[in-house]
Scaffold this active site. Structure first.
Site: not given
Ligand code: AMP
Length: 284
Positions: A31-32, A37, A151, A153, A179
């Site tokens: 979320g957030a 995302h 990518e 992560d 991004v």
């Molecule tokens: P999170 O909510 O941080 O667990 O992220 C959820 C998914 O979004 C994960 O697969 C992250 O790698 C991806 N994600 C987070 N930030 C970015 C970004 N800046 N660009 C692309 N994918 C992202």
């Protein structure tokens, strides 16, 4: 957009989708949401008949209580962004159903071996175990055809590919480009916690990665490490946790460019309490 809060509702939704012969894309998030995302959602919407985004701040992947408590939560805004991106369903499960009382989440865990001993694995003990647990649960609940990860992560993406292989889920695990903000800072939910004073300093992470990319294959890895250490030590806001150059395919650390054909630099740094990570393939 269908809002799904229980396994029962999920099963009913999936049954109709499967009966209609629809392919299912899963985008797990905490979320957030931000535009990073949403690129994952866009990709899933374009490649699947139905896209499910999960919003779940997964307690088993946090090794720091404060980070879990302070993790931003904004469900209504998230729903708005998902609707605007034409996401078909959002899965917002209760922690009590994901992790039933009396059941050890460890039954879902696998040992990622080497991948858990380096970089994020080393600095956040138990983190990838928790990621493996939650992705196993969601793959078993949803049985998606495809699932999308950033990518940004990089190591997590490798962990999930390994999980998929080892548990034989047969999901198409897809990595999507990072991004960035206009100054290069990788978009992250944690950026919301940066103060206006800290925020401009955070682009230092990207600058170091970019510099390493320009110098890769020419300057020695050791001199690049020295420059990064120097840049961080002269910044009054940012603290470097690690900056490592590794084989982009195995994540094995390298000390000479000749040790791998594709190179990735991975890094983590703090702006005050806020921990930020990023990476760059140096010779894409
Ligand atoms: P999170 O909510 O941080 O667990 O992220 C959820 C998914 O979004 C994960 O697969 C992250 O790698 C991806 N994600 C987070 N930030 C970015 C970004 N800046 N660009 C692309 N994918 C992202």
């Amino acid at each position: 957009m269908k809002i799904i809060r229980s396994r029962q509702e999920l099963n009913e939704y999936l049954q109709l989708e499967r009966e209609a012969g629809h392919s299912v894309g899963l985008v797990p998030t905490m979320g957030a949401l931000h535009p990073g995302h949403i690129t994952l959602i866009d990709r899933s919407v374009s490649e699947n008949d139905t896209t499910i985004c999960s919003l779940f701040v997964n307690p088993t992947q946090f090794n720091n209580e404060g980070d879990l408590t302070n993790y931003p939560r904004q469900e209504e805004e998230d729903f708005g962004m998902l609707r605007a991106a034409s996401c078909d369903a959002v899965l917002v499960p209760e922690a009590a159903e994901v992790y039933p009382k009396g059941e050890d989440p460890g039954i879902h865990a696998i040992d990622f071996g080497f991948l858990e001993t380096i970089m994020e694995g080393k600095h956040r003990p138990g983190h990838f175990r928790g990621v493996g647990i939650i992705i196993s649960i969601f793959f078993e609940w949803v049985q998606p055809n495809r699932s999308y990860y950033g990518e940004k992560d990089y190591q997590q993406l490798m962990v999930i590919q390994e999980l998929n292989r080892r548990k034989n889920y047969g999901v198409d695990v897809i990595g999507c480009t990072t991004v960035r903000e206009s100054d290069g800072l990788a978009m992250s939910s944690r950026n919301l916690r940066l103060t206006p004073e800290q925020r401009p300093h955070a682009s230092l992470i990207y600058q170091c990665l970019k510099d390493a990319s320009e110098r890769s294959g020419k300057d020695s890895i050791e001199t690049i490490y020295a420059s990064v250490a120097e840049v961080f030590s002269s910044d009054e806001v940012m603290d470097l946790e690690y900056f490592e150059v590794a084989d982009a395919d195995s994540l094995k650390p390298i000390s000479d460019w000749s040790e791998a054909s594709r190179w990735v630099a991975c890094t983590a740094a703090f702006a005050g309490e806020v921990r930020l990570i990023d990476n760059m393939v140096l010779n894409p």
